[in-house]
Design a protein around this motif. Structure first.
Motif, PDB file in Angstrom:
ATOM      1  N   VAL A  10       0.833  -1.198   0.000  1.00 13.77           N
ATOM      2  CA  VAL A  10       0.000   0.000   0.000  1.00 13.77           C
ATOM      3  C   VAL A  10       0.869   1.250   0.000  1.00 13.77           C
ATOM      4  N   GLU A  32       4.578   5.083  -3.662  1.00 13.87           N
ATOM      5  CA  GLU A  32       4.542   4.012  -4.656  1.00 13.87           C
ATOM      6  C   GLU A  32       5.930   3.404  -4.845  1.00 13.87           C
ATOM      7  N   LYS A  56     -10.398  -5.388   0.620  1.00 16.35           N
ATOM      8  CA  LYS A  56     -10.069  -4.480  -0.483  1.00 16.35           C
ATOM      9  C   LYS A  56      -9.223  -5.220  -1.520  1.00 16.35           C
ATOM     10  N   SER A  58      -6.517  -4.792  -5.153  1.00 18.06           N
ATOM     11  CA  SER A  58      -5.503  -3.957  -5.777  1.00 18.06           C
ATOM     12  C   SER A  58      -6.188  -2.818  -6.530  1.00 18.06           C
ATOM     13  N   GLY A  59      -5.716  -1.595  -6.316  1.00 15.55           N
ATOM     14  CA  GLY A  59      -6.294  -0.423  -6.959  1.00 15.55           C
ATOM     15  C   GLY A  59      -7.300   0.317  -6.090  1.00 15.55           C
ATOM     16  N   ASP A  60      -7.852  -0.358  -5.077  1.00 12.57           N
ATOM     17  CA  ASP A  60      -8.839   0.298  -4.203  1.00 12.57           C
ATOM     18  C   ASP A  60      -8.175   1.406  -3.384  1.00 12.57           C
ATOM     19  N   LYS A  61      -8.918   2.487  -3.214  1.00 13.17           N
ATOM     20  CA  LYS A  61      -8.451   3.589  -2.367  1.00 13.17           C
ATOM     21  C   LYS A  61      -9.057   3.433  -0.979  1.00 13.17           C
ATOM     22  N   ASP A  63      -9.551   5.563   3.072  1.00 10.79           N
ATOM     23  CA  ASP A  63      -9.504   6.791   3.869  1.00 10.79           C
ATOM     24  C   ASP A  63     -10.199   6.452   5.184  1.00 10.79           C
ATOM     25  N   GLY A 144      -4.942   6.468   1.391  1.00 10.89           N
ATOM     26  CA  GLY A 144      -4.024   5.842   0.448  1.00 10.89           C
ATOM     27  C   GLY A 144      -4.691   4.927  -0.545  1.00 10.89           C
ATOM     28  N   GLN A 145      -3.882   3.996  -1.066  1.00 12.71           N
ATOM     29  CA  GLN A 145      -4.355   3.090  -2.107  1.00 12.71           C
ATOM     30  C   GLN A 145      -3.635   1.761  -1.995  1.00 12.71           C
ATOM     31  N   LEU A 147      -1.825  -1.120  -3.632  1.00  7.08           N
ATOM     32  CA  LEU A 147      -1.056  -1.247  -4.874  1.00  7.08           C
ATOM     33  C   LEU A 147      -1.026  -2.672  -5.392  1.00  7.08           C
TER      34      LEU A 147
END
Length: 195
Positions: A10, A32, A56, A58-61, A63, A144-145, A147
């Motif tokens: 992440v 990243e 979650k 991969s690619g999910d954000k 908060d 974040g996100q 990865l």
């Protein structure tokens, strides 16, 4: 999908409350190019962090806030201590390269473990240390996100369960852990590199 025995990468910005209730201060980043890598469900991260990322992809954000009671607890004044300056001597001399105000240094605990403490003051006859986590007393705001999410290999799980990973790691060089930052971002960084 993030679940137990998955390697998770992440990126995030970590904020704590600022001077006013509405303001926040950025205190840590995983980028990243230098992400946080951990193995979900292995106790490498605080449980509330993992709970917020579970499910979650991969690619999910993300908060979310973690209250201090579910993060690193309240600041405890009993963990602030003065130690004799000679406790930080190496070969008869004070270790000024590693022991200075603001530095985090490893200290042996009474039960034989090792804990990072923060140096608060270096005086002529003593050093004041704080054994609280640097974010003790703080509510944590992660933005974040995800990865990458992948299955952990058997070798990674074996290494984790034998002491490699989590806070403090256990990997000592890039040969052991690949190129993915053993020790980067503190907790959890070893898992992704031990393949």
């Amino acid at each position: 999908m993030i679940e137990n025995e998955k390697i998770v990468k992440v990126k995030f910005d970590l904020f704590v409350h600022g001077e006013t209730p509405e303001s926040e201060v950025l205190v840590e980043q995983a980028t990243e190019s230098n992400p946080l890598v951990y193995c979900h469900g292995e106790g490498m991260m605080i449980p509330a962090f993992e709970k917020n990322l579970a499910g979650k992809n991969s690619g999910d954000k993300f908060d979310f806030w973690i209250p201090c009671s579910e993060a690193h607890g309240e600041h405890n004044d009993e963990y602030v201590q003065q130690l004799p300056r000679d406790a930080f001597f190496i070969d008869g001399e004070f270790d000024s390269e590693r022991v200075f105000e603001g530095a985090q240094v490893p200290m042996h605990t009474y039960d034989g473990g090792i804990q990072l403490v923060t140096v608060i003051e270096v005086a002529d006859d003593h050093v004041t240390i704080d054994g609280n986590h640097p974010f003790a007393g703080e509510d944590l705001h992660f933005v974040g996100q995800v990865l990458e999410v992948r299955d952990a290999t058997k070798k990674e799980l074996d290494r984790l369960r034998s002491g490699c990973g989590g806070c403090g790691g256990g990997c000592n060089n890039s040969e052991d852990c690949g190129n993915e930052g053993c020790g980067s971002n503190g907790c959890g960084s070893c898992c992704g590199g031990c393949e």
